[in-house]
Each structure stands twice: as C-alpha cells, then as structure tokens.
Design a protein around this motif. Structure first.
Motif, PDB file in Angstrom:
ATOM      1  N   UNK A  56       0.837  -1.205   0.000  1.00 27.54           N
ATOM      2  CA  UNK A  56       0.000   0.000   0.000  1.00 27.54           C
ATOM      3  C   UNK A  56       0.870   1.253   0.000  1.00 27.54           C
ATOM      4  N   UNK A  57       1.881   1.241   0.878  1.00 23.15           N
ATOM      5  CA  UNK A  57       2.762   2.410   0.944  1.00 23.15           C
ATOM      6  C   UNK A  57       3.538   2.596  -0.336  1.00 23.15           C
ATOM      7  N   UNK A  58       4.071   1.481  -0.874  1.00 19.70           N
ATOM      8  CA  UNK A  58       4.892   1.591  -2.085  1.00 19.70           C
ATOM      9  C   UNK A  58       4.077   2.055  -3.281  1.00 19.70           C
ATOM     10  N   UNK A  59       2.808   1.654  -3.329  1.00 15.46           N
ATOM     11  CA  UNK A  59       1.998   2.039  -4.478  1.00 15.46           C
ATOM     12  C   UNK A  59       1.761   3.545  -4.509  1.00 15.46           C
ATOM     13  N   UNK A  60       1.846   4.177  -3.315  1.00 14.74           N
ATOM     14  CA  UNK A  60       1.614   5.619  -3.274  1.00 14.74           C
ATOM     15  C   UNK A  60       2.886   6.421  -3.518  1.00 14.74           C
ATOM     16  N   UNK A  61       4.055   5.728  -3.491  1.00 15.40           N
ATOM     17  CA  UNK A  61       5.316   6.447  -3.665  1.00 15.40           C
ATOM     18  C   UNK A  61       5.378   7.116  -5.036  1.00 15.40           C
ATOM     19  N   UNK A  62       4.860   6.427  -6.043  1.00 17.22           N
ATOM     20  CA  UNK A  62       4.832   7.002  -7.387  1.00 17.22           C
ATOM     21  C   UNK A  62       4.079   8.320  -7.421  1.00 17.22           C
TER      22      UNK A  62
ATOM     23  N   UNK B 275      -2.660  -0.329  -5.416  1.00 19.34           N
ATOM     24  CA  UNK B 275      -3.322   0.339  -4.296  1.00 19.34           C
ATOM     25  C   UNK B 275      -4.693  -0.268  -4.044  1.00 19.34           C
ATOM     26  N   UNK B 276      -5.461  -0.503  -5.118  1.00 23.23           N
ATOM     27  CA  UNK B 276      -6.808  -1.053  -4.956  1.00 23.23           C
ATOM     28  C   UNK B 276      -6.755  -2.401  -4.247  1.00 23.23           C
ATOM     29  N   UNK B 277      -5.896  -3.292  -4.738  1.00 24.57           N
ATOM     30  CA  UNK B 277      -5.838  -4.637  -4.143  1.00 24.57           C
ATOM     31  C   UNK B 277      -5.393  -4.547  -2.694  1.00 24.57           C
ATOM     32  N   UNK B 278      -4.341  -3.739  -2.463  1.00 28.17           N
ATOM     33  CA  UNK B 278      -3.818  -3.635  -1.103  1.00 28.17           C
ATOM     34  C   UNK B 278      -4.829  -2.976  -0.180  1.00 28.17           C
ATOM     35  N   UNK B 279      -5.605  -2.034  -0.708  1.00 27.14           N
ATOM     36  CA  UNK B 279      -6.594  -1.353   0.138  1.00 27.14           C
ATOM     37  C   UNK B 279      -7.692  -2.319   0.555  1.00 27.14           C
ATOM     38  N   UNK B 280      -8.109  -3.167  -0.373  1.00 26.69           N
ATOM     39  CA  UNK B 280      -9.126  -4.162  -0.017  1.00 26.69           C
ATOM     40  C   UNK B 280      -8.585  -5.094   1.061  1.00 26.69           C
ATOM     41  N   UNK B 281      -7.331  -5.487   0.903  1.00 21.22           N
ATOM     42  CA  UNK B 281      -6.738  -6.376   1.899  1.00 21.22           C
ATOM     43  C   UNK B 281      -6.544  -5.653   3.226  1.00 21.22           C
ATOM     44  N   UNK B 282      -6.165  -4.391   3.168  1.00 23.67           N
ATOM     45  CA  UNK B 282      -5.926  -3.592   4.369  1.00 23.67           C
ATOM     46  C   UNK B 282      -7.178  -3.496   5.221  1.00 23.67           C
TER      47      UNK B 282
END
Lengths: 319, 147
Positions: free
Chosen positions: A155-161, A195-202
């Motif tokens: 999740x964090x890495x996906x937002x780095x971009x 981000x979407x996948x990680x957010x659902x998992x989060x």
C-alpha cells in the motif's frame, strides 16, 4: 478561540457525517449485493428499508454486552476503542473540497499520517483476539496482523509514485498538482491497481477477509464481542473503507476536481464510486486461501509496486 | 501457455469476467418477493397437501382401499383402515394423512391405481394445535373434488 471553535465544529461535522455514511454504507452494501444476487435486500423497515440502519444501531445499543469469564477484562474492553479511534483519527487530513475549508488539519505529510495512524488499528484487532481468550479470536487476530503488515508495504509503495509525481505528501498539494494536469490514475495505473488490491486487503474485506472468515473462524477477532463493542469494530471497518477510498480519490482520481458540479459533490462521487467497488468485489469473489493471500502480497504486489516506483523515478529523472 | 492465454492472465481475465457477471445481474429484475405480503402462486404440478377425490358420475369415493399408498409412503404418514361390507366389497373406514410427517415426495399420488389420492397446490399447512395437522378422510374429501 474562534479558530478552536471552528475546528471543533469541523471535527464534529466530519465525524458525524462519516459515521452516518458508515451506517448507510451498510444499507447500500446490502442493497447492492442483494440486487447483484437478484433479490431486493432490506425492504421492510421504513420506505424501501431505509430505516434499517437506525434500527440496527438501536438493536446494537440495547443488546447485552457479554464478556467471557476467562477474558482479560481490561484488554477486552480497550480493544474496540483502540480499533475505532485510529480509524476516525485518519479522517483529519482528508480534503473534502478544493479550498480546504472543510479540512481539519493540513499536515504536510498527510498521506503518511493516514497510513501510520490507520495502521495503529491493528493493535485493537490483536488485543481483541488476545484479550477474549478464544482460539478463533486469536487465530483471526494473528491472520489479521500478518495480512495487514504484509499489505501495508504494498500500500505504501503504491503511493510512492504519486508522491514522486506531485512532489508532496500533503493531501491538499497532491490534489492541487492534479488539477493542472491529468489525474494520476492514467500515469500511475500500475500504482492504482496495486493500491486497490492492497486497500481491499488492508480493510479486511472480501476477497481478503480471512481475519473474519465466517466459514472457518466464525467471525475471527470479534467472535466474543456483542452489542456496542461489536458495533465499534463494525464502525472501524467501514470508516477504514471510507479512509482508503478518500486516499484513492485524492491521490489517483484528482481529489475534488471535476466539471460543473461543486468540488464537494465530485469528491463524494469519487469516494462512493470506490466504495461501490468494495461492495462489487464482495458480491463477486470467494475468499482467498491463506497461502494464496500471502503469495499475492509478497510475490506479486510488492514487486509490481517496486517496479512502478522505479519506472516512475526513471521517467521523472530523464523526461 | 499461448500468447492469448498469457494476455488473459496478465489482464486478469477471469476476475474481469466474474465482475462482469455480477454487474450484469445488478441490472436484472429481482426474482424474489416478500412472501407473507405477496401470495405465492404454486405451479399446477406443485406437490402440496393431499386430497381425496370422488368419481364424477357416481359421486362415490374413488379410493378402493388397496393401501398401496400406505405401503409406499417412506415416512408412514398414511394410515388406512378398511373393512368388508355385507355384500363383500371393501370399504375404506378411515384414511388418515399425518401432514406433519409427510415429506411431499408424491409417491402416494403416483402409485394410486385409481387416482384417488392427489396432491394439491396448497403448500402452507398452518394449524394452531399440533393435532390439527393430521387430516382424516372427511377433511381430505372436502379438500378434493370430483372428476
């Protein structure tokens, strides 16, 4: 003093609106999933079941609060609070409109703050599983901890971009940076997907709802909770959904920018669209197995997110 | 894995298809209905509560007291008492269907050689006393008709 008063009003307004949204999120979810399964969903309480959520809230307040005899009383009591408070705290830097008049706090590391604070909710879940002294709860809590720790990385890495492109971590700055150019969903589509996948998992939602897998663990970490304490977990889950949807709307969908309609409406449309995706996913997919979940997280999402970071960096440096 | 399958795998074809199916169903009309508010109309072939029928021409009961339905019933829901009349003919004294035991398999109606016992479309047997769920011959005949 007026500034403080204004702030207090803003806080109360935001929390009230979000909690009301949560109540009607449950209604919307039941309706959407119902219609996806060709049944009407709640329809008896009030017009088209619109009073179902207040009825549920009343029921949860009136319900007896059961504490297991062997539970650790203090931890059992503190866990739901620890779960809900970070979720509500994370609402602070979310810019609901362009001017920032509805913003509670413009923190220059807004997204980082949200990620850090909402991650504190894990403590609540672990303590809930541990404190209720039940094997199902403990199992659910362990799964939840492992899942949230591994998906937090992606999740964090996906937002780095996004941070690289906008050059800022402030929610307001990120949405401002997008209003001039394209929405970041286009250049950062890989990041958006991760981000979407990680957010659902989060947020422990289907298809990654292993911590509360009904078929295996009864209800996971909140097996031993009832009444208002259970409602706290429920509120925390849905508030977290709203928070991750808001981050997505700000970082990838251009925040409050849009044509014709006022910015607040645009922002809410984006958040609700994202929430709809949550419901849609829940109506469609079965639950992943535990090892599959870990595999998706570590072998698939994190490399993708890293690749996204590298590609963004290269493009940013040379073009 | 061919190139086509690979592209499908990369673009998450199966997940997209699943999402498409649910989205398609979202627009379809609701197939369920609120049962107690809206009456459910059973099909003609519905296997509901039993009825005993009479002959159209003579007005006599069709049942000949062969007791095949009693024999075939898997739950022993049917009890038949027969006797012989003065002229030697078999008479059905009592025909009891315990609807609480019945599983509505329809064997009794199927096995009947004279089509005396049939199943109606009555799917909701609601009684206030437990004993009322047992139907006797009179009630069964009232529920049936003549043909």
């Amino acid at each position: 003093m007026p500034a403080l008063l204004l702030l207090a009003i803003k806080v109360i307004l935001t929390v009230t609106v979000v909690l009301l949204t949560v109540a009607y999120c449950v209604y919307a979810e039941r309706k959407v999933i119902g219609h996806m399964q060709q049944r009407p969903g709640p329809q008896f309480v009030g017009w088209r079941g619109l009073l179902q959520s207040p009825a549920d809230v009343l029921k949860l307040i009136i319900k007896e609060d059961i504490v297991p005899t062997k539970a650790d009383k203090f931890i059992h009591f503190i866990a739901p609070v620890l779960c809900l408070v970070p979720a509500v705290l994370a609402l602070a830097p979310i810019p609901f409109n362009k001017s920032g008049s509805l913003l509670i706090a413009d923190i220059n590391i807004g997204v980082l703050y949200i990620l850090a604070v909402s991650e504190l909710g894990i403590f609540g879940i672990i303590l809930a599983g541990w404190g209720s002294n039940s094997k199902y709860s403990l199992m659910g809590a362990m799964r939840s901890a492992a899942q949230m720790v591994s998906y937090e990385v992606a999740l964090g890495l996906s937002l780095v971009g996004v941070f690289m492109m906008s050059g800022s971590m402030s929610m307001v700055e990120i949405s401002k940076a997008q209003s001039g150019s394209v929405w970041y969903i286009l250049p950062q589509f890989l990041g958006f997907f991760v981000y979407c996948v990680a957010a659902v998992a989060e947020t422990n939602r289907t298809p990654f709802d292993l911590p509360e897998a009904e078929t295996e663990l009864v209800a996971g970490f909140h097996v031993e909770y009832s009444g208002m304490k259970f409602a706290f977990f429920f509120l925390a889950e849905y508030t977290n959904m709203i928070v991750v949807s808001s981050i997505a709307a700000t970082c990838f969908l251009g925040g409050a920018s849009g044509w014709l309609l006022p910015p607040l409406v645009w922002y809410l449309i984006k958040v609700y669209a994202f929430l709809f995706i949550f419901f849609w996913l829940r109506a469609t997919f079965p639950r992943y197995r535990y090892d599959q979940l870990m595999e998706i997280g570590w072998k698939f999402l994190i490399p993708l997110a890293l690749a996204n970071v590298v590609i963004t960096a290269l493009i940013k440096a040379y073009i | 894995m061919g190139i086509k399958e690979f592209i499908g795998w990369v673009t998450l074809k199966d997940l997209r298809q699943g999402l498409g199916v649910t989205l398609k169903h979202l627009r379809r009309p609701v197939v369920t209905y609120p049962y107690p508010k809206q009456e459910f109309l059973a099909e003609e072939r519905w296997r509901g509560l039993h009825t005993l029928w009479k002959d159209e021409n003579t007005g006599l009961e069709r049942c000949i007291g062969c007791c095949l339905c009693e024999k075939i019933c898997p739950n022993w829901a049917i009890t038949i008492t027969t006797s012989h009349a003065d002229d030697g003919k078999k008479v059905v004294d009592e025909f009891i269907v315990n609807a609480g035991r019945c599983l509505y398999c329809g064997f009794c109606a199927e096995v009947c050689p004279v089509r005396a016992i049939r199943q109606s479309t009555d799917y909701a047997r609601k009684v206030h006393k437990r004993g009322d769920i047992i139907l006797n011959k009179k009630e069964l005949l009232e529920r049936g008709g003549q043909d």
